[in-house]
Design a protein around this motif. Sequence first.
Motif, PDB file in Angstrom:
ATOM      1  N   SER A 105       0.902  -1.212  -0.052  1.00 28.10           N
ATOM      2  CA  SER A 105      -0.268  -0.002   0.177  1.00 28.10           C
ATOM      3  C   SER A 105       0.713   1.357   0.088  1.00 28.10           C
ATOM      4  CB  SER A 105      -0.849   0.008   1.202  1.00 28.10           C
ATOM      5  OG  SER A 105      -1.764   1.117   1.385  1.00 28.10           O
ATOM      6  N   ALA A 106       2.024   1.281   0.756  1.00 27.26           N
ATOM      7  CA  ALA A 106       2.929   2.249   0.859  1.00 27.26           C
ATOM      8  C   ALA A 106       3.522   2.677  -0.768  1.00 27.26           C
ATOM      9  CB  ALA A 106       3.869   2.234   1.752  1.00 27.26           C
ATOM     10  N   LEU A 107       3.950   1.643  -1.197  1.00 24.72           N
ATOM     11  CA  LEU A 107       4.462   1.485  -2.409  1.00 24.72           C
ATOM     12  C   LEU A 107       3.561   2.103  -3.579  1.00 24.72           C
ATOM     13  CD1 LEU A 107       6.860  -1.596  -2.360  1.00 24.72           C
ATOM     14  CD2 LEU A 107       7.302   0.966  -1.988  1.00 24.72           C
ATOM     15  N   TRP A 108       2.281   1.615  -3.486  1.00 25.32           N
ATOM     16  CA  TRP A 108       1.541   2.311  -4.412  1.00 25.32           C
ATOM     17  C   TRP A 108       1.039   3.712  -3.950  1.00 25.32           C
ATOM     18  CZ3 TRP A 108       0.963   0.096  -8.756  1.00 25.32           C
ATOM     19  CH2 TRP A 108       0.714  -1.062  -9.226  1.00 25.32           C
ATOM     20  N   LEU A 109       0.899   3.966  -2.991  1.00 20.96           N
ATOM     21  CA  LEU A 109       0.748   5.426  -2.599  1.00 20.96           C
ATOM     22  C   LEU A 109       2.226   6.181  -3.257  1.00 20.96           C
ATOM     23  CD1 LEU A 109      -0.785   7.645  -1.134  1.00 20.96           C
ATOM     24  CD2 LEU A 109       0.657   7.031   0.647  1.00 20.96           C
ATOM     25  N   THR A 110       3.351   5.658  -3.058  1.00 21.66           N
ATOM     26  CA  THR A 110       4.344   6.432  -3.892  1.00 21.66           C
ATOM     27  C   THR A 110       4.032   6.650  -5.267  1.00 21.66           C
ATOM     28  OG1 THR A 110       5.823   5.192  -2.258  1.00 21.66           O
ATOM     29  CG2 THR A 110       6.837   6.308  -4.098  1.00 21.66           C
ATOM     30  N   VAL A 111       3.690   5.348  -5.995  1.00 22.53           N
ATOM     31  CA  VAL A 111       3.532   5.625  -7.420  1.00 22.53           C
ATOM     32  C   VAL A 111       2.463   6.551  -7.732  1.00 22.53           C
ATOM     33  CG1 VAL A 111       2.549   4.199  -9.413  1.00 22.53           C
ATOM     34  CG2 VAL A 111       4.135   3.246  -7.644  1.00 22.53           C
ATOM     35  N   ALA A 112       1.326   6.608  -7.048  1.00 21.43           N
ATOM     36  CA  ALA A 112       0.196   7.408  -7.128  1.00 21.43           C
ATOM     37  C   ALA A 112       0.903   9.124  -6.881  1.00 21.43           C
ATOM     38  CB  ALA A 112      -0.694   7.416  -6.160  1.00 21.43           C
ATOM     39  N   LEU A 113       1.810   9.181  -6.026  1.00 19.57           N
ATOM     40  CA  LEU A 113       2.350  10.430  -5.442  1.00 19.57           C
ATOM     41  C   LEU A 113       3.342  10.980  -6.996  1.00 19.57           C
ATOM     42  CD1 LEU A 113       2.760  10.499  -1.977  1.00 19.57           C
ATOM     43  CD2 LEU A 113       1.061  11.666  -3.200  1.00 19.57           C
ATOM     44  N   VAL A 114       4.002   9.912  -7.477  1.00 22.23           N
ATOM     45  CA  VAL A 114       4.899  10.374  -8.446  1.00 22.23           C
ATOM     46  C   VAL A 114       4.169  10.678  -9.838  1.00 22.23           C
ATOM     47  CG1 VAL A 114       6.687   9.341 -10.035  1.00 22.23           C
ATOM     48  CG2 VAL A 114       7.023   8.919  -7.533  1.00 22.23           C
ATOM     49  N   THR A 115       3.103  10.062  -9.935  1.00 19.74           N
ATOM     50  CA  THR A 115       2.319  10.094 -11.256  1.00 19.74           C
ATOM     51  C   THR A 115       1.544  11.658 -11.071  1.00 19.74           C
ATOM     52  OG1 THR A 115       0.546   8.792 -10.517  1.00 19.74           O
ATOM     53  CG2 THR A 115       2.030   7.830 -12.020  1.00 19.74           C
ATOM     54  N   LEU A 116       1.124  11.888  -9.855  1.00 19.81           N
ATOM     55  CA  LEU A 116       0.483  12.980  -9.678  1.00 19.81           C
ATOM     56  C   LEU A 116       1.455  14.112  -9.823  1.00 19.81           C
ATOM     57  CD1 LEU A 116      -1.979  14.587  -8.816  1.00 19.81           C
ATOM     58  CD2 LEU A 116      -1.302  14.316  -6.463  1.00 19.81           C
ATOM     59  N   ALA A 117       2.781  13.819  -9.418  1.00 21.21           N
ATOM     60  CA  ALA A 117       3.700  14.989  -9.760  1.00 21.21           C
ATOM     61  C   ALA A 117       4.096  15.233 -11.232  1.00 21.21           C
ATOM     62  CB  ALA A 117       5.105  14.875  -8.998  1.00 21.21           C
ATOM     63  N   GLY A 118       3.888  14.290 -12.052  1.00 21.61           N
ATOM     64  CA  GLY A 118       4.015  14.198 -13.295  1.00 21.61           C
ATOM     65  C   GLY A 118       2.738  15.010 -14.078  1.00 21.61           C
ATOM     66  N   CYS A 119       1.515  14.960 -13.300  1.00 18.45           N
ATOM     67  CA  CYS A 119       0.368  15.703 -13.778  1.00 18.45           C
ATOM     68  C   CYS A 119       0.833  17.337 -13.661  1.00 18.45           C
ATOM     69  CB  CYS A 119      -0.783  15.384 -13.230  1.00 18.45           C
ATOM     70  SG  CYS A 119      -1.408  13.689 -13.565  1.00 18.45           S
ATOM     71  N   TYR A 120       1.321  17.581 -12.573  1.00 16.17           N
ATOM     72  CA  TYR A 120       1.842  18.911 -12.277  1.00 16.17           C
ATOM     73  C   TYR A 120       2.920  19.476 -13.207  1.00 16.17           C
ATOM     74  CZ  TYR A 120      -0.637  18.557  -7.701  1.00 16.17           C
ATOM     75  OH  TYR A 120      -1.635  18.366  -6.723  1.00 16.17           O
ATOM     76  N   LEU A 121       3.607  18.419 -13.683  1.00 12.41           N
ATOM     77  CA  LEU A 121       4.702  18.883 -14.404  1.00 12.41           C
ATOM     78  C   LEU A 121       3.977  19.104 -16.032  1.00 12.41           C
ATOM     79  CD1 LEU A 121       7.805  19.155 -14.157  1.00 12.41           C
ATOM     80  CD2 LEU A 121       7.998  16.820 -15.036  1.00 12.41           C
ATOM     81  N   VAL A 122       3.317  18.297 -16.514  1.00 14.22           N
ATOM     82  CA  VAL A 122       2.520  18.472 -17.554  1.00 14.22           C
ATOM     83  C   VAL A 122       1.941  19.800 -17.663  1.00 14.22           C
ATOM     84  CG1 VAL A 122       0.945  17.639 -19.121  1.00 14.22           C
ATOM     85  CG2 VAL A 122       2.627  15.901 -18.153  1.00 14.22           C
ATOM     86  N   LEU A 123       1.349  20.059 -16.568  1.00 14.47           N
ATOM     87  CA  LEU A 123       0.292  21.353 -16.388  1.00 14.47           C
ATOM     88  C   LEU A 123       1.267  22.759 -16.204  1.00 14.47           C
ATOM     89  CD1 LEU A 123      -2.408  20.188 -14.021  1.00 14.47           C
ATOM     90  CD2 LEU A 123      -2.688  20.664 -16.422  1.00 14.47           C
ATOM     91  N   GLY A 124       2.709  22.373 -16.244  1.00 10.92           N
ATOM     92  CA  GLY A 124       3.364  23.740 -16.071  1.00 10.92           C
ATOM     93  C   GLY A 124       3.614  24.343 -14.833  1.00 10.92           C
ATOM     94  N   ALA A 125       3.327  23.366 -13.814  1.00  9.47           N
ATOM     95  CA  ALA A 125       3.565  23.863 -12.298  1.00  9.47           C
ATOM     96  C   ALA A 125       4.919  23.080 -11.899  1.00  9.47           C
ATOM     97  CB  ALA A 125       2.486  23.547 -11.507  1.00  9.47           C
ATOM     98  N   GLU A 126       6.185  23.362 -12.565  1.00 10.03           N
ATOM     99  CA  GLU A 126       7.144  22.864 -12.106  1.00 10.03           C
ATOM    100  C   GLU A 126       7.609  22.863 -10.602  1.00 10.03           C
ATOM    101  OE1 GLU A 126       7.418  25.170 -14.480  1.00 10.03           O
ATOM    102  OE2 GLU A 126       7.357  24.067 -16.132  1.00 10.03           O
ATOM    103  N   LEU A 127       7.265  23.904  -9.927  1.00 10.84           N
ATOM    104  CA  LEU A 127       7.588  24.266  -8.427  1.00 10.84           C
ATOM    105  C   LEU A 127       6.623  23.141  -7.710  1.00 10.84           C
ATOM    106  CD1 LEU A 127       8.967  25.715  -6.174  1.00 10.84           C
ATOM    107  CD2 LEU A 127       7.174  27.346  -6.077  1.00 10.84           C
ATOM    108  N   VAL A 128       5.434  23.347  -7.981  1.00 15.56           N
ATOM    109  CA  VAL A 128       4.494  22.255  -7.367  1.00 15.56           C
ATOM    110  C   VAL A 128       4.881  20.783  -7.623  1.00 15.56           C
ATOM    111  CG1 VAL A 128       1.935  21.688  -6.945  1.00 15.56           C
ATOM    112  CG2 VAL A 128       2.704  23.991  -7.520  1.00 15.56           C
TER     113      VAL A 128
END
Length: 178
Positions: free
Chosen positions: A31-54
């Motif tokens: 569960s902790a490792l899947w949460l890590t994957v979810a948070l990394v992909t969410l950071a990727g979503c922020y990156l695609v949206l142009g919010a590099e700092l977030v």
Amino acid sequence: MTTYDIFFSILGVLCAASGVLAVTTRHLMHSALWLTVALVTLAGCYLVLGAELVALVQLLVYIGAIIVLVIFALMLTRAPIGRSHDHDTPLLQRAMALVVAGSAAVLLGAVLITGVRGGTVKVNGGSTYGLAKNLFTIWVWPFELLSLLLLIAVVSALAMSRRLVPARSADDAAEEDS
């Protein structure tokens, strides 16, 4: 549909799927490792949206601190790492959780659809300076309270992990040494 839309859609699907797996798996470490994957992909979503700092803050704070804290707490509290029947939930509780999650998704969708209505939304600020100004003026107290809460969690995990070891008598020590 642009390339950004495709990447955002792929990352969004991966984030949602890993989030579902994080809450439905019966292994705490998985569960902790899947949460890590979810948070990394969410950071990727922020990156695609142009919010590099977030995206960077997402990686540093949530993956670098929160996930490490969760795994640290799992290891210190001697929680069952593998499959455990202690974490099984009744079918009624699962059904209620599904109803609540579905209701929240419908409510969020309704708010977003009525808020945007096919138009574009102008975001005020959006710069690193504006974010820092809001963080260190308006949101400084919630930020500091969250830091204090995390510190209390770490100290509590350390206090819970300490086990009192009864003092050995001289006879017991002599028996173990021989």
